[in-house]
Design a protein around this motif. Structure first.
Motif, PDB file in Angstrom:
ATOM      1  N   ARG A   1       0.829  -1.200   0.000  1.00  0.00           N
ATOM      2  CA  ARG A   1       0.000   0.000   0.000  1.00  0.00           C
ATOM      3  C   ARG A   1       0.873   1.262   0.000  1.00  0.00           C
ATOM      4  NH1 ARG A   1      -4.511   2.873   0.978  1.00  0.00           N
ATOM      5  NH2 ARG A   1      -4.773   3.929   2.975  1.00  0.00           N
ATOM      6  N   GLN A   2       1.905   1.300   0.810  1.00  0.00           N
ATOM      7  CA  GLN A   2       2.730   2.502   0.914  1.00  0.00           C
ATOM      8  C   GLN A   2       3.886   2.538  -0.093  1.00  0.00           C
ATOM      9  OE1 GLN A   2       4.949   2.636   4.917  1.00  0.00           O
ATOM     10  NE2 GLN A   2       3.666   0.832   5.196  1.00  0.00           N
ATOM     11  N   LEU A   3       4.091   1.412  -0.803  1.00  0.00           N
ATOM     12  CA  LEU A   3       5.240   1.310  -1.700  1.00  0.00           C
ATOM     13  C   LEU A   3       5.298   2.409  -2.781  1.00  0.00           C
ATOM     14  CD1 LEU A   3       7.793  -0.193  -2.561  1.00  0.00           C
ATOM     15  CD2 LEU A   3       6.354  -1.812  -3.812  1.00  0.00           C
ATOM     16  N   PRO A   4       4.193   2.756  -3.452  1.00  0.00           N
ATOM     17  CA  PRO A   4       4.307   3.815  -4.467  1.00  0.00           C
ATOM     18  C   PRO A   4       4.851   5.134  -3.890  1.00  0.00           C
ATOM     19  CG  PRO A   4       2.212   2.653  -4.685  1.00  0.00           C
ATOM     20  CD  PRO A   4       2.845   2.167  -3.394  1.00  0.00           C
ATOM     21  N   PHE A   5       4.451   5.437  -2.660  1.00  0.00           N
ATOM     22  CA  PHE A   5       4.974   6.647  -2.034  1.00  0.00           C
ATOM     23  C   PHE A   5       6.467   6.500  -1.741  1.00  0.00           C
ATOM     24  CE2 PHE A   5       5.920   9.154   1.840  1.00  0.00           C
ATOM     25  CZ  PHE A   5       5.693  10.416   1.323  1.00  0.00           C
ATOM     26  N   LEU A   6       6.849   5.338  -1.226  1.00  0.00           N
ATOM     27  CA  LEU A   6       8.264   5.104  -0.917  1.00  0.00           C
ATOM     28  C   LEU A   6       9.111   5.166  -2.180  1.00  0.00           C
ATOM     29  CD1 LEU A   6       7.883   2.105   1.602  1.00  0.00           C
ATOM     30  CD2 LEU A   6       8.022   4.562   2.119  1.00  0.00           C
ATOM     31  N   GLN A   7       8.618   4.551  -3.242  1.00  0.00           N
ATOM     32  CA  GLN A   7       9.361   4.585  -4.515  1.00  0.00           C
ATOM     33  C   GLN A   7       9.479   6.023  -5.040  1.00  0.00           C
ATOM     34  OE1 GLN A   7       6.736   1.859  -6.514  1.00  0.00           O
ATOM     35  NE2 GLN A   7       8.192   0.162  -6.395  1.00  0.00           N
ATOM     36  N   PHE A   8       8.408   6.770  -4.874  1.00  0.00           N
ATOM     37  CA  PHE A   8       8.415   8.144  -5.395  1.00  0.00           C
ATOM     38  C   PHE A   8       9.450   9.001  -4.678  1.00  0.00           C
ATOM     39  CE2 PHE A   8       7.277  12.535  -5.750  1.00  0.00           C
ATOM     40  CZ  PHE A   8       6.837  12.677  -7.058  1.00  0.00           C
ATOM     41  N   ILE A   9       9.465   8.929  -3.358  1.00  0.00           N
ATOM     42  CA  ILE A   9      10.386   9.819  -2.641  1.00  0.00           C
ATOM     43  C   ILE A   9      11.843   9.431  -2.881  1.00  0.00           C
ATOM     44  CG2 ILE A   9       8.661  10.505  -0.918  1.00  0.00           C
ATOM     45  CD1 ILE A   9       9.966   8.652   1.110  1.00  0.00           C
ATOM     46  N   VAL A  10      12.084   8.144  -3.113  1.00  0.00           N
ATOM     47  CA  VAL A  10      13.454   7.717  -3.433  1.00  0.00           C
ATOM     48  C   VAL A  10      13.835   8.169  -4.842  1.00  0.00           C
ATOM     49  CG1 VAL A  10      14.929   5.707  -3.878  1.00  0.00           C
ATOM     50  CG2 VAL A  10      13.481   5.778  -1.835  1.00  0.00           C
ATOM     51  N   ALA A  11      12.905   8.011  -5.775  1.00  0.00           N
ATOM     52  CA  ALA A  11      13.223   8.329  -7.170  1.00  0.00           C
ATOM     53  C   ALA A  11      13.504   9.817  -7.380  1.00  0.00           C
ATOM     54  CB  ALA A  11      12.077   7.886  -8.078  1.00  0.00           C
ATOM     55  N   HIS A  12      12.850  10.655  -6.614  1.00  0.00           N
ATOM     56  CA  HIS A  12      12.954  12.087  -6.891  1.00  0.00           C
ATOM     57  C   HIS A  12      13.780  12.850  -5.865  1.00  0.00           C
ATOM     58  CE1 HIS A  12      10.375  11.444 -10.230  1.00  0.00           C
ATOM     59  NE2 HIS A  12       9.529  10.800  -9.470  1.00  0.00           N
ATOM     60  N   GLY A  13      14.389  12.143  -4.935  1.00  0.00           N
ATOM     61  CA  GLY A  13      15.217  12.804  -3.931  1.00  0.00           C
ATOM     62  C   GLY A  13      14.382  13.173  -2.726  1.00  0.00           C
ATOM     63  N   LEU A  14      14.796  12.719  -1.547  1.00  0.00           N
ATOM     64  CA  LEU A  14      13.958  12.896  -0.358  1.00  0.00           C
ATOM     65  C   LEU A  14      13.636  14.351  -0.050  1.00  0.00           C
ATOM     66  CD1 LEU A  14      15.661  10.133   1.822  1.00  0.00           C
ATOM     67  CD2 LEU A  14      13.469   9.975   0.621  1.00  0.00           C
ATOM     68  N   PRO A  15      14.592  15.281  -0.064  1.00  0.00           N
ATOM     69  CA  PRO A  15      14.211  16.658   0.309  1.00  0.00           C
ATOM     70  C   PRO A  15      13.189  17.246  -0.676  1.00  0.00           C
ATOM     71  CG  PRO A  15      16.603  16.404   0.259  1.00  0.00           C
ATOM     72  CD  PRO A  15      16.026  15.165  -0.343  1.00  0.00           C
ATOM     73  N   ARG A  16      13.404  16.999  -1.972  1.00  0.00           N
ATOM     74  CA  ARG A  16      12.461  17.534  -2.960  1.00  0.00           C
ATOM     75  C   ARG A  16      11.070  16.931  -2.775  1.00  0.00           C
ATOM     76  NH1 ARG A  16      16.433  15.525  -6.246  1.00  0.00           N
ATOM     77  NH2 ARG A  16      18.065  16.999  -6.882  1.00  0.00           N
ATOM     78  N   ALA A  17      11.031  15.606  -2.618  1.00  0.00           N
ATOM     79  CA  ALA A  17       9.742  14.922  -2.582  1.00  0.00           C
ATOM     80  C   ALA A  17       9.001  15.175  -1.276  1.00  0.00           C
ATOM     81  CB  ALA A  17       9.952  13.417  -2.789  1.00  0.00           C
ATOM     82  N   ILE A  18       9.702  15.126  -0.165  1.00  0.00           N
ATOM     83  CA  ILE A  18       9.040  15.355   1.129  1.00  0.00           C
ATOM     84  C   ILE A  18       8.570  16.805   1.227  1.00  0.00           C
ATOM     85  CG2 ILE A  18       9.388  15.428   3.633  1.00  0.00           C
ATOM     86  CD1 ILE A  18       9.181  12.573   2.553  1.00  0.00           C
ATOM     87  N   SER A  19       9.382  17.731   0.741  1.00  0.00           N
ATOM     88  CA  SER A  19       8.960  19.139   0.766  1.00  0.00           C
ATOM     89  C   SER A  19       7.685  19.327  -0.037  1.00  0.00           C
ATOM     90  CB  SER A  19      10.076  20.034   0.201  1.00  0.00           C
ATOM     91  OG  SER A  19      11.203  20.001   1.055  1.00  0.00           O
TER      92      SER A  19
END
Lengths: 297, 297, 297, 297
Positions: free
Chosen positions: C238-256
């Motif tokens: 369930r949470q994997l797409p979010f985890l993949q997204f933040i890794v793929a785009h860089g944590l500071p950029r994605a979390i911000s």
């Protein structure tokens, strides 16, 4: 069509006589031992069975011996890969005629194949047989890496219903589940990934380890089936040194050496492959003693 | 024994008839055109000649056609690689009997071979023939990377006298010179490295490009021979887009398409290999028009 | 000394004001939200917290805000890495003085460090502080890959008691268990490996995800703790797409971007880092709507 | 604007006093020796000069010493890279004020930068100074690989006029020529590629080797300039063991050891960097004796 394989899919080696011919008697015994130990399927003519090093006649001979000896007690998954599409069709049809439950195909590569070439290759074979086909992805041996996206496209071909993933990267399995749904029939082909793959949803474990330690392999699968993570982890770490060893040194070399340590006479490997060097055999002996597969001194 | 090859070592494709058989007439013509254009050696049954996709009979057929047609005008270097040592010996002996000047062997890999296995493989073949052997290192197709150290050990075997390096890394060539001395007979097999390799001391360039642009290939070699760096550089950059194209899209696909653009009828590629897609053919056409190999519109 | 961390180790971003200064108020709120949601530890000044892009003063400021705000409710793990040993010691001592529970050190690399240099680096810092040190291995950001063997040697230094493995290869974790024993305190730092790592024995999961989905992260951990593989797998996918997204785009950029989508104002990223492009933000919005983190439209 | 650099661009180390401060006297002498030996440009604050390990004050100090000592005899190329854009601008402006001929910038990476981030980074700096900027691509140290395409886009920024390519792949240089035209001012930063790069059209060779063997470096360049391939090859293979050594062991460690072998006292490397181990120093001594840089025994 639903996949018919689950659990421990066991890959027998192809033993030879001292003259270098296929040892029909020993091959039959190895297969019989595996079935009696409780493995869930038998897969002749895999990488472990040195498929690419056999002549066409030998390949047909091995398929026949194994299918006859299994005699329907468990499903059989027969390797039919060849560099050309024509030879792949030939072997697939032959396996079907012999009564194989399914065939496995790795797109063997000399020239890297395009996606279109890969898909046409599978599609051509699929149209010529009625039994299920398992896609096999193993860039380390086959030289070609099938992306999860290409695999998902192959799984849309009528009787292509399963995929064996041997990259050793659990993220590939995650992607398959995301692309194809949680019912996708994927199987793990990387021995040290056995635990992670089952937890990720793998339906089975394609492995040469049951030539030597079928009970331990089944024990791990059973622990996962009943949701006992602690027991699964314990079983996994116990067999891990053996799994790492056979991967590091090449399955035919390592499994042959282990069978010899158990007293079997598996014959010479087919050149250029050579027997495991003596110091590695000694290392393997210690691992097998630790697993109580052979007696210590 | 000193190496007998130098300059442009040309690799003909293997053309097929519309029924998928080896097109003997066209193969003879391609080889004849190359020799007349001035290449310094002919190498049938290379990667370009789709060696691994041919049956044993076809391999013998191609070797015979080419050697007969060359008729001693230039040396021939015949590919005899097989996955097993036994088949490699078979083809090497056959090539020798046909009158090949030398044979080329890539250690084809399914299971990664150990150094000892590689060395025994070459040594076994070398003992069975009297003509020179060229080692061929190309991990991208063969799946196995021979280190400079292993190559230097292979070059100590009696009639192993040459090495074709196709990793595309000029540092490998530097290492060979350092390990084996400046007289080491190394040949470049990575087309875009042609200029750098010659300057580093390569004795020849093993290439499929002379199927299409033999004059340009020879022009580059001649410029280097007379020490004209500026002319060599200019010739190199002129032919580079073609060299990059054939490497990027696979030599058999790209060379076949180029020959078709020139009006030849090279037949279908052997499946699973497929013809170059139309948009790539268009890209290739523009490159060939730029080189004045075919007329523009 | 036994490791004190377990479970979800949460990495807050470092928010900035519109003028580019550390936003103390928002940082405090982010940390407080995490603790209230139930995470098991807080780790300021990680990769997510853009440690390497902060001045020395800003690093001390962030450490102080976070430690004060956590106020002992959960342990704190403070990033103190610097390119030079001298600066690393400086920040480690400062973190200890502020009351950090432990510090985390990645051997940042410009010139690749030798094993001896890595070990001396950690040993020098370890001698100057009394709190535990966590080794951090992340070749993708740090540029240096610590082998399981080197990590096992680092774990023999007095107060080096934990290791965060971020290579994303579960086999590295297997090796650590084999080298250091099953009690080795290893933590997973590769988000998509969360499920596999816990099953392999990871004591915790170091992650930026709790900035956005702390409840889901904790849910996965709890399922594993009670041995419910099916629930853990379901929560993971369930949470994997979010985890993949933040890794793929860089944590500071994605979390911000995710915090902005939730209505927070996290300020500009520090140049050269830039905000996530608009089309990626839209992709992220869809993921967050699917997770019911933000309302759909 | 045309590029102003050509030939041997020499990178001095940054020597330290026994107390770890920049050794101004020795730095001046090293630079002076290089200029007197005939190098064509001086580049302080490169990787060799341990730029990333210096404080901001030390960086300014080194730039000032070197520019003053060179005193316009040859151009200076000053390294001004920092992780943040703000610090890069700061150092670039400072170098310009000191009279640097040009500045060099590597996009240092912790989080991998997007193409847009890279381009904005250079563009921001370029707008703040009037002197030329050299792009520096070195994924092995900087952690980020600039594709030929991105480099060609950077070279369209007003005063970004040069690129130093350190990937060690001559094909990258071919691509630059193809994308930017044969007048593109590219420089080779991979020592063992010196010969291949010059032949491919490199305008210069950025190297730390002139700290020790400036005459040999210049000899190679001169041979190429006058089109003497044989002499260039001979000179190249002669100095190659030294070039390979300094690359294999890290330029600051290896160059410092070589200067010590020549009798200089370059002080301790900045931790975590350590001096070359004794057995490596011995290997280096043998190489230097072979080159007659130091007397044999």
């Amino acid at each position: 069509m639903s996949a018919l394989l689950r659990g421990i899919v066991a890959y027998p080696i192809t033993p030879f006589t001292s003259k270098g011919r296929v040892d029909e008697v020993l091959l039959g015994k190895i297969v019989d031992d595996m079935v009696k130990a409780g493995v869930h399927a038998i897969a002749p003519l895999g990488s472990t069975g040195v498929l690419p090093y056999l002549s066409d006649d030998e390949r047909e001979q091995v398929a026949e011996i194994v299918i006859k000896r299994v005699a329907g007690r468990v499903p059989t998954l027969v390797g039919v890969s060849s560099l050309t599409t024509e030879r792949t069709v030939h072997h697939a049809k032959h396996a079907e005629k012999l009564g194989a439950s399914a065939v496995m195909i790795i797109p063997m590569s000399y020239w890297k194949l395009s996606d279109a070439e890969i898909i046409t290759h599978y599609d051509t074979v699929a149209k010529r047989i009625a039994i299920p086909i398992a896609v096999y992805n193993n860039p380390a041996t086959g030289g070609l890496d099938l992306s999860p996206d290409v695999i998902s496209r192959l799984l849309k071909i009528q009787n292509v219903t399963m995929v064996k993933e041997s990259t050793g990267d659990v993220n590939r399995m995650h992607r398959l589940v995301q692309l194809c749904g949680e019912d996708v029939a994927f199987y793990n082909g990387s021995n040290p990934l056995a635990l992670a793959a089952f937890v990720a949803g793998a339906r089975g474990w394609c492995t040469a380890a049951p030539n030597i330690i079928p009970k331990l392999n089944i024990e791990l699968y059973d622990a996962i089936q009943r949701g006992d993570v602690a027991a699964a982890r314990q079983s996994f770490y116990r067999q891990l040194p053996f799994l790492q060893f056979i991967v590091a040194h090449g399955l035919p070399r390592a499994i042959s050496a282990a069978l010899e340590l158990q007293g079997a006479s598996v014959g010479p490997l087919r050149a250029p492959l050579q027997a495991l060097p003596a110091e590695r055999v000694e290392e393997l002996r210690r691992i097998l003693v630790g697993l109580e597969v052979i007696p210590g001194e």
